[in-house]
Scaffold this active site. Structure first.
Site, PDB file in Angstrom:
ATOM      1  CB  THR A   1      -4.161   9.413  26.457  1.00  0.00           C
ATOM      2  OG1 THR A   1      -3.899   8.014  26.452  1.00  0.00           O
ATOM      3  CG2 THR A   1      -5.555   9.684  25.918  1.00  0.00           C
ATOM      4  CB  ALA A  17       6.174   8.557  33.644  1.00  0.00           C
ATOM      5  CG  HIS A  18       2.099   4.221  32.273  1.00  0.00           C
ATOM      6  ND1 HIS A  18       1.673   3.004  31.832  1.00  0.00           N
ATOM      7  CD2 HIS A  18       1.527   5.128  31.467  1.00  0.00           C
ATOM      8  CE1 HIS A  18       0.859   3.178  30.795  1.00  0.00           C
ATOM      9  NE2 HIS A  18       0.760   4.471  30.555  1.00  0.00           N
ATOM     10  CB  THR A  74      -1.834  22.085  40.339  1.00  0.00           C
ATOM     11  OG1 THR A  74      -2.636  23.189  40.746  1.00  0.00           O
ATOM     12  CG2 THR A  74      -0.739  21.839  41.348  1.00  0.00           C
ATOM     13  CB  CYS A  80      -6.190  -7.582  25.073  1.00  0.00           C
ATOM     14  SG  CYS A  80      -6.367  -9.083  25.983  1.00  0.00           S
TER      15      CYS A  80
HETATM   16  C1  PLP Z   1       1.818   3.878  21.605  1.00  0.00           C
HETATM   17  C2  PLP Z   1       1.026   4.409  22.765  1.00  0.00           C
HETATM   18  N1  PLP Z   1       0.538   5.656  22.696  1.00  0.00           N
HETATM   19  C3  PLP Z   1      -0.169   6.190  23.707  1.00  0.00           C
HETATM   20  C4  PLP Z   1      -0.399   5.495  24.855  1.00  0.00           C
HETATM   21  C5  PLP Z   1      -1.224   6.121  25.964  1.00  0.00           C
HETATM   22  O1  PLP Z   1      -0.380   6.503  27.008  1.00  0.00           O
HETATM   23  P1  PLP Z   1      -0.961   6.897  28.450  1.00  0.00           P
HETATM   24  O2  PLP Z   1      -1.360   5.613  29.090  1.00  0.00           O
HETATM   25  O3  PLP Z   1       0.178   7.571  29.140  1.00  0.00           O
HETATM   26  O4  PLP Z   1      -2.097   7.819  28.258  1.00  0.00           O
HETATM   27  C6  PLP Z   1       0.081   4.188  24.990  1.00  0.00           C
HETATM   28  C7  PLP Z   1      -0.178   3.406  26.210  1.00  0.00           C
HETATM   29  O5  PLP Z   1       0.229   2.278  26.381  1.00  0.00           O
HETATM   30  C8  PLP Z   1       0.824   3.631  23.915  1.00  0.00           C
HETATM   31  O6  PLP Z   1       1.288   2.380  23.963  1.00  0.00           O
END
Ligand code: PLP
Length: 386
Positions: free
Chosen positions: A74, A202-203, A239, A324
């Site tokens: 994001t 990363a997640h 940081t 959702c």
């Molecule tokens: C295509 C896409 N872009 C951006 C994001 C946002 O990533 P983050 O959760 O690391 O902010 C996601 C989250 O699932 C995603 O699927």
């Protein structure tokens, strides 16, 4: 109750080996990297930061100084889009994007629209592809940025990124792509694909939450979003989250060559199993190669909300293309852009996979989906020939 997590496009389990790699950077090696000029613990942290940066740079074919750590995709998307727009204000005010981007791209661009930027949102085909010819025709002399996702978050449709990159390169327009779901799932080479900015996180690959990267090609100017320090080559103050960054790199190292093959097998097993047993099931996306981690299906004559609630009662976590994504009962803008009707979008379910899912879980899900959809269709007033 049995639990089957098939919402891996929302987030993934943080691998235990990733957590183990991170812990020393909370408990022992907790100095900040910017203390490298003052003491040994600072040097140790800086070395860990450099090593992680190298792992991620190698994975996408970037130089070290082109890899900027952020708090996730994001932030990377916002930083890329707003940063490029602000830096190029005097050159032009036109941005091109697609109608199916993740909210973090969509809303960052909408915020610029309110500031006076002009935006072209390219339509997509019923499989979710933009047309590269449309893109070519939409570029004008005021165009400063093209932001098109690598692959879609709801359907897994993969855009022809190399061709999009070539067009932007030929026309000297900056090209950003959100690769949050493709990174680690598809080979990415930023140089070969002419990508100027790339967002990853990363997640979604079994790393920790709250850490991402923005790749910024050498020579691309952006205006900083965060002020207050010289961190990250003076492009993102604050940081560095060293435990998270170390975890991100560990998650990248753990992606094995067999993982994608295995996940593809799970996706095919679920698709074949469901479509063999149930009629009136439609694939949302493309029959061509798509992200191995995502399968989106519409079950006609039922509502996605009812299906997911019943599946949840059986311990299966999936999401639907309405509530959702939008927190309302509005059908997803992605499915609508692909031409699905209100009812088709309402009956859609996204299943998303990871290396931690098993074939046995897939078989359990096939049985559960069959039972739930069959029962709901029996009571649905719109099911024909009951
Ligand atoms: C295509 C896409 N872009 C951006 C994001 C946002 O990533 P983050 O959760 O690391 O902010 C996601 C989250 O699932 C995603 O699927």
């Amino acid at each position: 109750m049995k639990r089957v997590y098939l919402d891996n496009a929302a987030t993934t389990l943080c691998d235990k080996r990733v957590v183990d790699a991170m812990i020393p950077f909370y408990t022992d090696k907790y100095a900040v990297a910017s203390s490298q000029f003052s003491h040994s613990p600072g040097i140790e942290s800086k070395e860990a930061l450099d090593k992680a940066r190298e792992t991620i740079a190698n994975k996408i074919g970037a130089k070290l100084e082109e890899v900027i750590f952020t708090s996730g995709a994001t932030e990377s998307n916002n930083m890329a889009i707003k940063g490029v727009a602000q830096a190029n204000r005097t050159k032009g005010n036109h941005i091109i994007t697609s109608s199916v981007e993740h909210r973090s791209v969509r809303e960052a661009i909408e915020s610029l629209e309110k500031e006076g930027f002009r935006v072209t949102k390219l339509p997509v085909s019923n499989e979710g592809f933009i047309s590269v010819d449309d893109l070519k025709e939409s570029i004008r002399k005021e165009t400063i940025l093209v932001s098109i996702q690598y692959a879609n978050q709801e359907t897994g449709t993969i855009q022809d990124i190399a061709s999009i990159g070539s067009v932007c390169n030929e026309k000297s327009v900056i090209f950003h792509t959100d690769a949050a779901l493709s990174f680690g799932r598809l080979p990415i080479d930023v140089k070969k694909e002419h990508i100027d900015l790339l967002s990853i996180t990363a997640h979604l690959i079994h790393g920790p939450k709250g850490v991402g990267v923005l790749y910024i090609r050498d020579g691309i100017e952006i205006v900083k979003c965060m002020y207050g320090g010289f961190n990250e080559f003076n492009k993102r103050a604050g940081t560095e989250n060293i435990p998270g960054i170390v975890g991100f790199a560990k998650a990248v190292e753990l992606i094995g060559p067999e993982e994608i093959k295995y996940i593809k097998k799970l996706k095919k097993r679920l698709y074949d199993g469901i479509t063999k047993r149930l009629d009136a099931v439609q694939l949302n996306g493309t029959q061509k190669e798509s992200l191995p981690t995502i399968l989106n299906l519409t079950f006609r004559f039922v509502e996605g909300e009812s299906v997911i609630l019943h599946l949840d009662m059986k311990g299966i976590a999936v999401i639907t293309g309405s509530a959702c994504f939008s927190r309302s009962l509005e059908p997803s803008y992605v499915l609508k852009a692909m031409g699905l009707s209100h009812e088709e979008a309402h009956g859609s379910i996204r299943f998303s996979f990871s290396r931690f899912n098993t074939e046995e879980e897939i078989d359990y899900t096939i049985d559960a989906v069959y039972d739930v959809v069959k029962k709901l269709r029996e009571i649905s007033p719109i099911t024909p020939n009951k």
